[in-house]
Design a protein around this motif. Structure first.
Motif, PDB file in Angstrom:
ATOM      1  N   GLU A  13     109.851  60.127 -74.735  1.00 46.61           N
ATOM      2  CA  GLU A  13     108.771  59.331 -74.131  1.00 46.61           C
ATOM      3  C   GLU A  13     107.646  59.088 -75.123  1.00 46.61           C
ATOM      4  O   GLU A  13     107.100  57.986 -75.195  1.00 46.61           O
ATOM      5  CB  GLU A  13     108.218  60.028 -72.878  1.00 46.61           C
ATOM      6  N   LEU A  14     107.295  60.110 -75.904  1.00 44.11           N
ATOM      7  CA  LEU A  14     106.256  59.962 -76.916  1.00 44.11           C
ATOM      8  C   LEU A  14     106.721  58.965 -77.979  1.00 44.11           C
ATOM      9  O   LEU A  14     105.965  58.069 -78.371  1.00 44.11           O
ATOM     10  CB  LEU A  14     105.936  61.317 -77.566  1.00 44.11           C
ATOM     11  N   GLU A  15     107.956  59.122 -78.421  1.00 47.58           N
ATOM     12  CA  GLU A  15     108.480  58.198 -79.435  1.00 47.58           C
ATOM     13  C   GLU A  15     108.480  56.766 -78.902  1.00 47.58           C
ATOM     14  O   GLU A  15     108.152  55.826 -79.621  1.00 47.58           O
ATOM     15  CB  GLU A  15     109.887  58.604 -79.850  1.00 47.58           C
ATOM     16  N   SER A  16     108.821  56.582 -77.640  1.00 50.34           N
ATOM     17  CA  SER A  16     108.829  55.251 -77.035  1.00 50.34           C
ATOM     18  C   SER A  16     107.419  54.658 -76.994  1.00 50.34           C
ATOM     19  O   SER A  16     107.214  53.486 -77.332  1.00 50.34           O
ATOM     20  CB  SER A  16     109.412  55.330 -75.623  1.00 50.34           C
ATOM     21  N   ALA A  17     106.445  55.464 -76.589  1.00 49.39           N
ATOM     22  CA  ALA A  17     105.050  54.985 -76.526  1.00 49.39           C
ATOM     23  C   ALA A  17     104.541  54.630 -77.919  1.00 49.39           C
ATOM     24  O   ALA A  17     103.900  53.586 -78.112  1.00 49.39           O
ATOM     25  CB  ALA A  17     104.156  56.043 -75.881  1.00 49.39           C
ATOM     26  N   LEU A  18     104.832  55.489 -78.883  1.00 49.77           N
ATOM     27  CA  LEU A  18     104.409  55.201 -80.252  1.00 49.77           C
ATOM     28  C   LEU A  18     105.137  53.962 -80.801  1.00 49.77           C
ATOM     29  O   LEU A  18     104.556  53.180 -81.555  1.00 49.77           O
ATOM     30  CB  LEU A  18     104.652  56.411 -81.159  1.00 49.77           C
ATOM     31  N   GLY A  19     106.389  53.792 -80.408  1.00 49.08           N
ATOM     32  CA  GLY A  19     107.151  52.611 -80.821  1.00 49.08           C
ATOM     33  C   GLY A  19     106.573  51.330 -80.246  1.00 49.08           C
ATOM     34  O   GLY A  19     106.509  50.303 -80.926  1.00 49.08           O
ATOM     35  N   GLN A  20     106.141  51.387 -78.995  1.00 50.56           N
ATOM     36  CA  GLN A  20     105.519  50.209 -78.379  1.00 50.56           C
ATOM     37  C   GLN A  20     104.210  49.857 -79.094  1.00 50.56           C
ATOM     38  O   GLN A  20     103.934  48.680 -79.356  1.00 50.56           O
ATOM     39  CB  GLN A  20     105.269  50.452 -76.898  1.00 50.56           C
ATOM     40  N   ARG A  21     103.429  50.876 -79.395  1.00 50.96           N
ATOM     41  CA  ARG A  21     102.168  50.641 -80.105  1.00 50.96           C
ATOM     42  C   ARG A  21     102.453  50.067 -81.486  1.00 50.96           C
ATOM     43  O   ARG A  21     101.817  49.112 -81.921  1.00 50.96           O
ATOM     44  CB  ARG A  21     101.371  51.941 -80.206  1.00 50.96           C
ATOM     45  N   PHE A  22     103.427  50.627 -82.182  1.00 49.95           N
ATOM     46  CA  PHE A  22     103.809  50.145 -83.501  1.00 49.95           C
ATOM     47  C   PHE A  22     104.260  48.676 -83.432  1.00 49.95           C
ATOM     48  O   PHE A  22     103.855  47.851 -84.258  1.00 49.95           O
ATOM     49  CB  PHE A  22     104.929  51.026 -84.071  1.00 49.95           C
ATOM     50  N   ALA A  23     105.077  48.336 -82.446  1.00 50.38           N
ATOM     51  CA  ALA A  23     105.568  46.959 -82.298  1.00 50.38           C
ATOM     52  C   ALA A  23     104.413  45.991 -82.042  1.00 50.38           C
ATOM     53  O   ALA A  23     104.386  44.886 -82.590  1.00 50.38           O
ATOM     54  CB  ALA A  23     106.601  46.883 -81.179  1.00 50.38           C
ATOM     55  N   SER A  24     103.457  46.399 -81.231  1.00 50.70           N
ATOM     56  CA  SER A  24     102.291  45.549 -80.959  1.00 50.70           C
ATOM     57  C   SER A  24     101.491  45.289 -82.227  1.00 50.70           C
ATOM     58  O   SER A  24     101.091  44.156 -82.512  1.00 50.70           O
ATOM     59  CB  SER A  24     101.378  46.195 -79.915  1.00 50.70           C
ATOM     60  N   VAL A  25     101.266  46.336 -82.982  1.00 53.60           N
ATOM     61  CA  VAL A  25     100.514  46.198 -84.234  1.00 53.60           C
ATOM     62  C   VAL A  25     101.264  45.293 -85.205  1.00 53.60           C
ATOM     63  O   VAL A  25     100.668  44.431 -85.867  1.00 53.60           O
ATOM     64  CB  VAL A  25     100.213  47.586 -84.850  1.00 53.60           C
ATOM     65  N   GLN A  26     102.587  45.444 -85.270  1.00 57.61           N
ATOM     66  CA  GLN A  26     103.375  44.599 -86.163  1.00 57.61           C
ATOM     67  C   GLN A  26     103.307  43.133 -85.742  1.00 57.61           C
ATOM     68  O   GLN A  26     103.225  42.233 -86.594  1.00 57.61           O
ATOM     69  CB  GLN A  26     104.830  45.076 -86.212  1.00 57.61           C
ATOM     70  N   ARG A  27     103.318  42.874 -84.430  1.00 62.39           N
ATOM     71  CA  ARG A  27     103.193  41.491 -83.951  1.00 62.39           C
ATOM     72  C   ARG A  27     101.845  40.902 -84.367  1.00 62.39           C
ATOM     73  O   ARG A  27     101.768  39.749 -84.791  1.00 62.39           O
ATOM     74  CB  ARG A  27     103.362  41.423 -82.430  1.00 62.39           C
ATOM     75  N   LEU A  28     100.791  41.692 -84.257  1.00 61.49           N
ATOM     76  CA  LEU A  28      99.467  41.216 -84.675  1.00 61.49           C
ATOM     77  C   LEU A  28      99.434  40.931 -86.168  1.00 61.49           C
ATOM     78  O   LEU A  28      98.901  39.899 -86.602  1.00 61.49           O
ATOM     79  CB  LEU A  28      98.387  42.241 -84.302  1.00 61.49           C
ATOM     80  N   LEU A  29      99.993  41.834 -86.959  1.00 63.61           N
ATOM     81  CA  LEU A  29     100.038  41.619 -88.411  1.00 63.61           C
ATOM     82  C   LEU A  29     100.828  40.350 -88.756  1.00 63.61           C
ATOM     83  O   LEU A  29     100.401  39.556 -89.595  1.00 63.61           O
ATOM     84  CB  LEU A  29     100.659  42.831 -89.114  1.00 63.61           C
ATOM     85  N   ASN A  30     101.968  40.178 -88.095  1.00 63.49           N
ATOM     86  CA  ASN A  30     102.789  38.992 -88.348  1.00 63.49           C
ATOM     87  C   ASN A  30     102.066  37.711 -87.936  1.00 63.49           C
ATOM     88  O   ASN A  30     102.161  36.686 -88.627  1.00 63.49           O
ATOM     89  CB  ASN A  30     104.135  39.098 -87.626  1.00 63.49           C
ATOM     90  N   THR A  31     101.339  37.769 -86.836  1.00 57.04           N
ATOM     91  CA  THR A  31     100.583  36.600 -86.379  1.00 57.04           C
ATOM     92  C   THR A  31      99.519  36.222 -87.396  1.00 57.04           C
ATOM     93  O   THR A  31      99.332  35.038 -87.698  1.00 57.04           O
ATOM     94  CB  THR A  31      99.945  36.871 -85.003  1.00 57.04           C
ATOM     95  N   LEU A  32      98.841  37.216 -87.949  1.00 57.98           N
ATOM     96  CA  LEU A  32      97.833  36.925 -88.968  1.00 57.98           C
ATOM     97  C   LEU A  32      98.461  36.334 -90.222  1.00 57.98           C
ATOM     98  O   LEU A  32      97.922  35.380 -90.804  1.00 57.98           O
ATOM     99  CB  LEU A  32      97.031  38.183 -89.305  1.00 57.98           C
ATOM    100  N   ASP A  33      99.586  36.870 -90.629  1.00 51.02           N
ATOM    101  CA  ASP A  33     100.279  36.315 -91.800  1.00 51.02           C
ATOM    102  C   ASP A  33     100.703  34.868 -91.539  1.00 51.02           C
ATOM    103  O   ASP A  33     100.525  33.995 -92.399  1.00 51.02           O
ATOM    104  CB  ASP A  33     101.507  37.156 -92.164  1.00 51.02           C
ATOM    105  N   ASP A  34     101.266  34.624 -90.365  1.00 51.85           N
ATOM    106  CA  ASP A  34     101.689  33.270 -90.012  1.00 51.85           C
ATOM    107  C   ASP A  34     100.493  32.317 -89.956  1.00 51.85           C
ATOM    108  O   ASP A  34     100.577  31.176 -90.415  1.00 51.85           O
ATOM    109  CB  ASP A  34     102.418  33.247 -88.665  1.00 51.85           C
ATOM    110  N   THR A  35      99.389  32.792 -89.405  1.00 52.86           N
ATOM    111  CA  THR A  35      98.185  31.965 -89.313  1.00 52.86           C
ATOM    112  C   THR A  35      97.673  31.610 -90.700  1.00 52.86           C
ATOM    113  O   THR A  35      97.335  30.448 -90.966  1.00 52.86           O
ATOM    114  CB  THR A  35      97.091  32.702 -88.512  1.00 52.86           C
ATOM    115  N   THR A  60      89.919  35.799 -87.522  1.00 56.37           N
ATOM    116  CA  THR A  60      89.011  36.859 -87.979  1.00 56.37           C
ATOM    117  C   THR A  60      88.787  37.875 -86.864  1.00 56.37           C
ATOM    118  O   THR A  60      88.781  39.087 -87.115  1.00 56.37           O
ATOM    119  CB  THR A  60      87.671  36.251 -88.451  1.00 56.37           C
ATOM    120  N   GLU A  61      88.624  37.399 -85.644  1.00 52.44           N
ATOM    121  CA  GLU A  61      88.472  38.310 -84.500  1.00 52.44           C
ATOM    122  C   GLU A  61      89.724  39.172 -84.334  1.00 52.44           C
ATOM    123  O   GLU A  61      89.629  40.381 -84.085  1.00 52.44           O
ATOM    124  CB  GLU A  61      88.204  37.514 -83.216  1.00 52.44           C
ATOM    125  N   THR A  62      90.882  38.556 -84.474  1.00 51.82           N
ATOM    126  CA  THR A  62      92.139  39.298 -84.374  1.00 51.82           C
ATOM    127  C   THR A  62      92.226  40.335 -85.486  1.00 51.82           C
ATOM    128  O   THR A  62      92.638  41.484 -85.255  1.00 51.82           O
ATOM    129  CB  THR A  62      93.332  38.331 -84.432  1.00 51.82           C
TER     130      THR A  62
END
Length: 183
Positions: free
Chosen positions: A105-127, A76-78
């Motif tokens: 550089e902007l695309e790379s930064a936005l891509g890193q942020r996007f990847a982090s968010v996707q990892r969080l979403l996947n972790t919640l789904d897995d949980t 829930t905190e996540t």
């Protein structure tokens, strides 16, 4: 005169599905229901070695219920942290940047942020998926306990019950650790 409330002897008195998000509350409610069914079963068993063994297994079941609750609270905190990141906006900005051939550089930064968010979403789904499975295994343990109580599970039934509960508690600890690593 104010009276102090007597502390509950129930180690799960603080477990409240409403303290978790609507997504994870059903897992907590199911774990509590499994515990209630187990206690009902235990109450019907005559005093003796079988009841003593089932009482010990019940303590391990309580550990499992507490682990489900703790995992659901951490998830829930996540989920709240993820909501603050606004995944839809993150996705839209990343896609827009890729289509527009923005600064690399902007695309790379936005891509890193996007990847982090996707990892969080996947972790919640897995949980969520793992909690449902582990709740089902806790429920199966009640059926195993009934076999032990009735003496139909064979000589090793009590040991198998305890091993199953230990396995569920261990898997929940692993799941909680994965959520802790996000913090």
């Amino acid at each position: 005169m104010l009276r102090r409330r007597r502390a509950s002897d129930d180690p799960l008195a603080q477990v409240d599905p409403a303290a978790t998000s609507p997504r994870f509350a059903p897992a907590v409610a199911e774990a509590l229901d499994v515990r209630r069914r187990y206690r009902d079963l235990l109450a019907a068993v005559r005093p003796g070695p079988i009841r003593d063994q089932l009482t010990l297994s019940g303590e391990r079941l309580d550990d499992g219920v507490l682990a489900v609750w703790d995992t659901a609270r951490r998830a829930t905190e996540t989920e709240r942290t993820l909501a603050a990141l606004d995944p839809e906006r993150v996705t839209a900005e990343y896609k827009r940047s890729r289509r527009a051939d923005d600064d690399p550089e902007l695309e790379s930064a936005l891509g890193q942020r996007f990847a982090s968010v996707q990892r969080l979403l996947n972790t919640l789904d897995d949980t969520d998926d793992r909690l449902r499975l582990l709740d089902a295994r806790l429920g199966a343990a009640v059926a195993q306990a009934a076999e032990v109580a009735l003496g139909t599970g064979g000589v090793d039934a009590a040991g198998a019950l305890d091993a199953e509960l230990a396995g569920v508690v261990d898997e929940l600890a692993t799941l909680r650790s994965a959520l802790d690593e996000l913090a």
